[in-house]
Design a protein around this motif. Structure first.
Motif, PDB file in Angstrom:
ATOM      1  N   LEU A  10      41.228 -19.280   5.272  1.00  4.85           N
ATOM      2  CA  LEU A  10      40.522 -18.411   4.404  1.00  4.85           C
ATOM      3  C   LEU A  10      39.986 -17.232   5.046  1.00  4.85           C
ATOM      4  O   LEU A  10      38.959 -17.223   5.961  1.00  4.85           O
ATOM      5  CB  LEU A  10      39.528 -19.229   3.676  1.00  4.85           C
ATOM      6  N   THR A  11      40.711 -16.280   4.643  1.00  2.00           N
ATOM      7  CA  THR A  11      40.227 -14.722   5.412  1.00  2.00           C
ATOM      8  C   THR A  11      39.120 -14.239   4.564  1.00  2.00           C
ATOM      9  O   THR A  11      38.874 -14.733   3.452  1.00  2.00           O
ATOM     10  CB  THR A  11      41.238 -13.812   5.461  1.00  2.00           C
ATOM     11  N   ASN A  12      38.453 -13.239   5.383  1.00  2.00           N
ATOM     12  CA  ASN A  12      37.279 -12.565   4.713  1.00  2.00           C
ATOM     13  C   ASN A  12      37.859 -12.073   3.170  1.00  2.00           C
ATOM     14  O   ASN A  12      37.046 -12.150   2.304  1.00  2.00           O
ATOM     15  CB  ASN A  12      36.753 -11.526   5.638  1.00  2.00           C
ATOM     16  N   ALA A  13      38.959 -11.439   3.234  1.00  2.00           N
ATOM     17  CA  ALA A  13      39.450 -11.031   1.946  1.00  2.00           C
ATOM     18  C   ALA A  13      39.764 -11.708   0.781  1.00  2.00           C
ATOM     19  O   ALA A  13      39.349 -11.679  -0.082  1.00  2.00           O
ATOM     20  CB  ALA A  13      40.613 -10.319   2.376  1.00  2.00           C
ATOM     21  N   VAL A  14      40.049 -13.063   1.260  1.00  2.00           N
ATOM     22  CA  VAL A  14      40.302 -14.172   0.353  1.00  2.00           C
ATOM     23  C   VAL A  14      39.027 -14.638  -0.233  1.00  2.00           C
ATOM     24  O   VAL A  14      38.841 -14.901  -1.487  1.00  2.00           O
ATOM     25  CB  VAL A  14      41.019 -15.577   0.916  1.00  2.00           C
ATOM     26  N   VAL A  15      38.177 -14.883   0.525  1.00  2.00           N
ATOM     27  CA  VAL A  15      36.668 -15.279   0.122  1.00  2.00           C
ATOM     28  C   VAL A  15      36.115 -14.210  -0.707  1.00  2.00           C
ATOM     29  O   VAL A  15      35.615 -14.454  -1.733  1.00  2.00           O
ATOM     30  CB  VAL A  15      35.738 -15.614   1.601  1.00  2.00           C
ATOM     31  N   GLN A  16      36.178 -13.136  -0.141  1.00  2.00           N
ATOM     32  CA  GLN A  16      35.457 -11.894  -1.099  1.00  2.00           C
ATOM     33  C   GLN A  16      36.078 -11.825  -2.619  1.00  2.00           C
ATOM     34  O   GLN A  16      35.697 -11.777  -3.385  1.00  2.00           O
ATOM     35  CB  GLN A  16      35.622 -10.656  -0.383  1.00  2.00           C
ATOM     36  N   SER A  17      37.463 -11.880  -2.410  1.00  2.00           N
ATOM     37  CA  SER A  17      38.266 -11.817  -3.735  1.00  2.00           C
ATOM     38  C   SER A  17      37.889 -13.084  -4.498  1.00  2.00           C
ATOM     39  O   SER A  17      37.750 -12.953  -5.805  1.00  2.00           O
ATOM     40  CB  SER A  17      39.801 -11.705  -3.386  1.00  2.00           C
ATOM     41  N   THR A  18      37.773 -14.042  -4.154  1.00  2.00           N
ATOM     42  CA  THR A  18      37.361 -15.186  -4.807  1.00  2.00           C
ATOM     43  C   THR A  18      36.226 -15.470  -5.371  1.00  2.00           C
ATOM     44  O   THR A  18      35.818 -15.458  -6.473  1.00  2.00           O
ATOM     45  CB  THR A  18      37.596 -16.559  -3.876  1.00  2.00           C
ATOM     46  N   VAL A  19      35.105 -14.944  -4.658  1.00  2.00           N
ATOM     47  CA  VAL A  19      33.814 -14.671  -5.089  1.00  2.00           C
ATOM     48  C   VAL A  19      33.848 -13.699  -6.326  1.00  2.00           C
ATOM     49  O   VAL A  19      33.252 -13.933  -7.177  1.00  2.00           O
ATOM     50  CB  VAL A  19      32.595 -14.403  -4.155  1.00  2.00           C
ATOM     51  N   ARG A  20      34.387 -12.645  -5.910  1.00  2.00           N
ATOM     52  CA  ARG A  20      34.441 -11.302  -7.012  1.00  2.00           C
ATOM     53  C   ARG A  20      34.890 -11.840  -8.273  1.00  2.00           C
ATOM     54  O   ARG A  20      34.527 -11.829  -9.403  1.00  2.00           O
ATOM     55  CB  ARG A  20      35.066 -10.144  -6.564  1.00  2.00           C
ATOM     56  N   ASP A  21      36.056 -12.632  -8.070  1.00  2.00           N
ATOM     57  CA  ASP A  21      37.042 -13.001  -9.450  1.00  2.00           C
ATOM     58  C   ASP A  21      35.895 -14.349 -10.269  1.00  2.00           C
ATOM     59  O   ASP A  21      36.083 -13.951 -11.553  1.00  2.00           O
ATOM     60  CB  ASP A  21      38.187 -13.829  -9.144  1.00  2.00           C
ATOM     61  N   CYS A  22      35.461 -14.775  -9.599  1.00  2.00           N
ATOM     62  CA  CYS A  22      34.371 -15.848 -10.265  1.00  2.00           C
ATOM     63  C   CYS A  22      33.476 -15.266 -10.994  1.00  2.00           C
ATOM     64  O   CYS A  22      32.801 -15.440 -12.133  1.00  2.00           O
ATOM     65  CB  CYS A  22      33.998 -16.908  -9.169  1.00  2.00           C
ATOM     66  N   TRP A  23      32.967 -14.125 -10.161  1.00  2.00           N
ATOM     67  CA  TRP A  23      31.595 -13.097 -10.976  1.00  2.00           C
ATOM     68  C   TRP A  23      32.243 -12.559 -12.218  1.00  2.00           C
ATOM     69  O   TRP A  23      31.570 -12.670 -13.082  1.00  2.00           O
ATOM     70  CB  TRP A  23      31.016 -12.112  -9.841  1.00  2.00           C
ATOM     71  N   GLU A  24      33.508 -12.069 -12.156  1.00  2.00           N
ATOM     72  CA  GLU A  24      34.069 -11.231 -13.223  1.00  2.00           C
ATOM     73  C   GLU A  24      34.389 -12.383 -14.461  1.00  2.00           C
ATOM     74  O   GLU A  24      34.155 -11.942 -15.489  1.00  2.00           O
ATOM     75  CB  GLU A  24      35.415 -10.625 -12.736  1.00  2.00           C
ATOM     76  N   ASP A  25      34.732 -13.682 -14.154  1.00  2.00           N
ATOM     77  CA  ASP A  25      35.061 -14.652 -15.123  1.00  2.00           C
ATOM     78  C   ASP A  25      33.379 -14.905 -15.817  1.00  2.00           C
ATOM     79  O   ASP A  25      33.604 -15.038 -17.014  1.00  2.00           O
ATOM     80  CB  ASP A  25      35.647 -15.768 -14.487  1.00  2.00           C
ATOM     81  N   ALA A  26      32.703 -15.117 -14.962  1.00  2.00           N
ATOM     82  CA  ALA A  26      31.241 -15.635 -15.616  1.00  2.00           C
ATOM     83  C   ALA A  26      30.633 -14.653 -16.151  1.00  2.00           C
ATOM     84  O   ALA A  26      30.161 -14.626 -17.526  1.00  2.00           O
ATOM     85  CB  ALA A  26      30.307 -15.986 -14.424  1.00  2.00           C
ATOM     86  N   LEU A  27      30.708 -13.133 -15.731  1.00  2.00           N
ATOM     87  CA  LEU A  27      29.941 -12.029 -16.474  1.00  2.00           C
ATOM     88  C   LEU A  27      30.661 -11.507 -17.618  1.00  2.00           C
ATOM     89  O   LEU A  27      30.148 -10.678 -18.442  1.00  2.00           O
ATOM     90  CB  LEU A  27      29.713 -11.038 -15.341  1.00  2.00           C
ATOM     91  N   LEU A  28      31.826 -11.737 -17.425  1.00  2.00           N
ATOM     92  CA  LEU A  28      32.879 -11.147 -18.673  1.00  2.00           C
ATOM     93  C   LEU A  28      33.278  -9.649 -18.333  1.00  2.00           C
ATOM     94  O   LEU A  28      33.629  -8.907 -19.598  1.00  2.00           O
ATOM     95  CB  LEU A  28      32.539 -11.418 -20.172  1.00  2.00           C
ATOM     96  N   PHE A  29      32.952  -9.236 -17.450  1.00  2.00           N
ATOM     97  CA  PHE A  29      33.197  -7.651 -17.103  1.00  2.00           C
ATOM     98  C   PHE A  29      33.236  -7.410 -15.478  1.00  2.00           C
ATOM     99  O   PHE A  29      33.054  -8.368 -14.810  1.00  2.00           O
ATOM    100  CB  PHE A  29      32.030  -6.725 -17.570  1.00  2.00           C
ATOM    101  N   ASP A  30      33.871  -6.402 -15.065  1.00  2.00           N
ATOM    102  CA  ASP A  30      34.305  -6.058 -13.774  1.00  2.00           C
ATOM    103  C   ASP A  30      33.782  -4.777 -13.335  1.00  2.00           C
ATOM    104  O   ASP A  30      33.944  -4.298 -12.270  1.00  2.00           O
ATOM    105  CB  ASP A  30      35.754  -6.189 -13.494  1.00  2.00           C
ATOM    106  N   ASP A  31      32.957  -4.185 -14.027  1.00  2.00           N
ATOM    107  CA  ASP A  31      32.249  -2.953 -13.781  1.00  2.00           C
ATOM    108  C   ASP A  31      30.980  -2.991 -13.066  1.00  2.00           C
ATOM    109  O   ASP A  31      30.190  -2.779 -13.343  1.00  2.00           O
ATOM    110  CB  ASP A  31      32.167  -2.153 -14.841  1.00  2.00           C
ATOM    111  N   PHE A  32      31.027  -3.407 -11.771  1.00  2.00           N
ATOM    112  CA  PHE A  32      29.951  -3.575 -10.964  1.00  2.00           C
ATOM    113  C   PHE A  32      30.448  -3.543  -9.474  1.00  2.00           C
ATOM    114  O   PHE A  32      31.580  -3.751  -9.108  1.00  2.00           O
ATOM    115  CB  PHE A  32      29.321  -4.914 -11.004  1.00  2.00           C
ATOM    116  N   ASP A  33      29.568  -3.173  -8.510  1.00  2.00           N
ATOM    117  CA  ASP A  33      29.814  -3.078  -7.212  1.00  2.00           C
ATOM    118  C   ASP A  33      29.707  -4.254  -6.337  1.00  2.00           C
ATOM    119  O   ASP A  33      28.835  -5.086  -6.774  1.00  2.00           O
ATOM    120  CB  ASP A  33      28.914  -1.953  -6.533  1.00  2.00           C
TER     121      ASP A  33
END
Length: 92
Positions: A10-33
Protein backbone atom coordinates in the motif's frame (compact mmCIF):
# COMPACT_ATOMS: atom_id res chain seq x y z
CA UNK A 1 4.25 -11.90 -1.31
CA UNK A 2 2.95 -14.24 1.39
CA UNK A 3 5.92 -13.35 3.58
CA UNK A 4 5.20 -9.62 3.46
CA UNK A 5 3.22 -7.89 6.16
CA UNK A 6 -0.37 -7.00 5.26
CA UNK A 7 -0.44 -3.58 3.70
CA UNK A 8 3.18 -3.75 2.55
CA UNK A 9 2.14 -2.95 -1.05
CA UNK A 10 0.00 0.00 0.00
CA UNK A 11 1.87 3.01 -1.30
CA UNK A 12 1.08 6.57 -0.31
CA UNK A 13 -0.62 7.05 -3.69
CA UNK A 14 -2.83 3.97 -3.22
CA UNK A 15 -3.86 5.05 0.28
CA UNK A 16 -4.60 8.62 -0.79
CA UNK A 17 -6.51 7.51 -3.88
CA UNK A 18 -8.58 5.10 -1.80
CA UNK A 19 -9.43 7.75 0.79
CA UNK A 20 -10.36 10.26 -1.91
CA UNK A 21 -12.51 7.71 -3.79
CA UNK A 22 -14.42 6.90 -0.61
CA UNK A 23 -14.98 10.59 0.11
CA UNK A 24 -16.30 11.11 -3.43
CA UNK A 25 -18.61 8.11 -3.09
CA UNK A 26 -20.02 9.37 0.21
CA UNK A 27 -20.30 13.05 -0.73
CA UNK A 28 -21.61 12.34 -4.24
CA UNK A 29 -19.28 14.95 -5.75
CA UNK A 30 -15.58 15.32 -6.46
CA UNK A 31 -15.11 19.09 -6.57
CA UNK A 32 -12.99 19.48 -3.44
CA UNK A 33 -9.31 19.82 -2.59
CA UNK A 34 -7.45 17.13 -0.68
CA UNK A 35 -6.76 19.68 2.08
CA UNK A 36 -10.43 20.71 2.45
CA UNK A 37 -12.01 19.91 5.79
CA UNK A 38 -14.72 17.27 5.37
CA UNK A 39 -17.22 19.20 7.45
CA UNK A 40 -16.54 22.49 5.64
CA UNK A 41 -17.46 20.95 2.27
CA UNK A 42 -20.78 19.54 3.41
CA UNK A 43 -19.80 16.29 5.02
CA UNK A 44 -21.57 15.16 8.16
CA UNK A 45 -21.19 12.48 10.80
CA UNK A 46 -23.56 10.02 9.14
CA UNK A 47 -21.29 9.83 6.09
CA UNK A 48 -18.18 9.10 8.13
CA UNK A 49 -19.22 5.51 8.83
CA UNK A 50 -19.57 4.88 5.09
CA UNK A 51 -16.16 6.38 4.39
CA UNK A 52 -14.40 4.48 7.16
CA UNK A 53 -16.07 1.22 6.14
CA UNK A 54 -15.07 1.74 2.51
CA UNK A 55 -11.49 2.69 3.26
CA UNK A 56 -11.19 -0.09 5.82
CA UNK A 57 -12.52 -2.73 3.45
CA UNK A 58 -10.31 -1.64 0.55
CA UNK A 59 -7.13 -1.33 2.62
CA UNK A 60 -7.78 -4.09 5.14
CA UNK A 61 -7.81 -1.76 8.14
CA UNK A 62 -10.00 -1.06 11.14
CA UNK A 63 -10.13 2.70 11.52
CA UNK A 64 -11.44 4.22 14.75
CA UNK A 65 -14.07 6.93 14.33
CA UNK A 66 -11.96 9.44 16.26
CA UNK A 67 -9.20 9.16 13.64
CA UNK A 68 -11.55 10.81 11.16
CA UNK A 69 -12.30 13.69 13.51
CA UNK A 70 -8.58 14.08 14.25
CA UNK A 71 -7.72 13.99 10.52
CA UNK A 72 -10.72 15.47 8.62
CA UNK A 73 -8.95 16.02 5.28
CA UNK A 74 -8.05 13.54 2.55
CA UNK A 75 -4.36 14.36 2.97
CA UNK A 76 -4.46 14.25 6.77
CA UNK A 77 -6.30 10.94 6.98
CA UNK A 78 -4.13 9.44 4.23
CA UNK A 79 -0.90 10.42 6.00
CA UNK A 80 -2.21 9.06 9.29
CA UNK A 81 -3.22 5.74 7.73
CA UNK A 82 0.04 5.42 5.82
CA UNK A 83 2.04 6.04 9.00
CA UNK A 84 0.03 3.36 10.78
CA UNK A 85 0.48 0.91 7.91
CA UNK A 86 4.22 1.61 7.86
CA UNK A 87 4.59 0.48 11.46
CA UNK A 88 2.46 -2.60 10.83
CA UNK A 89 -0.75 -1.58 12.58
CA UNK A 90 -3.93 -3.07 11.12
CA UNK A 91 -6.10 -1.55 13.81
CA UNK A 92 -5.18 2.06 13.25
Amino acid sequence: MDSEAPGAALTNAVVQSTVRDCWEDALLFDDFDDDDNFFDIGGHSLLIADILAGVGARLGLRIPLMDFFDHPTVNGLSRHLQASISVGQRNV
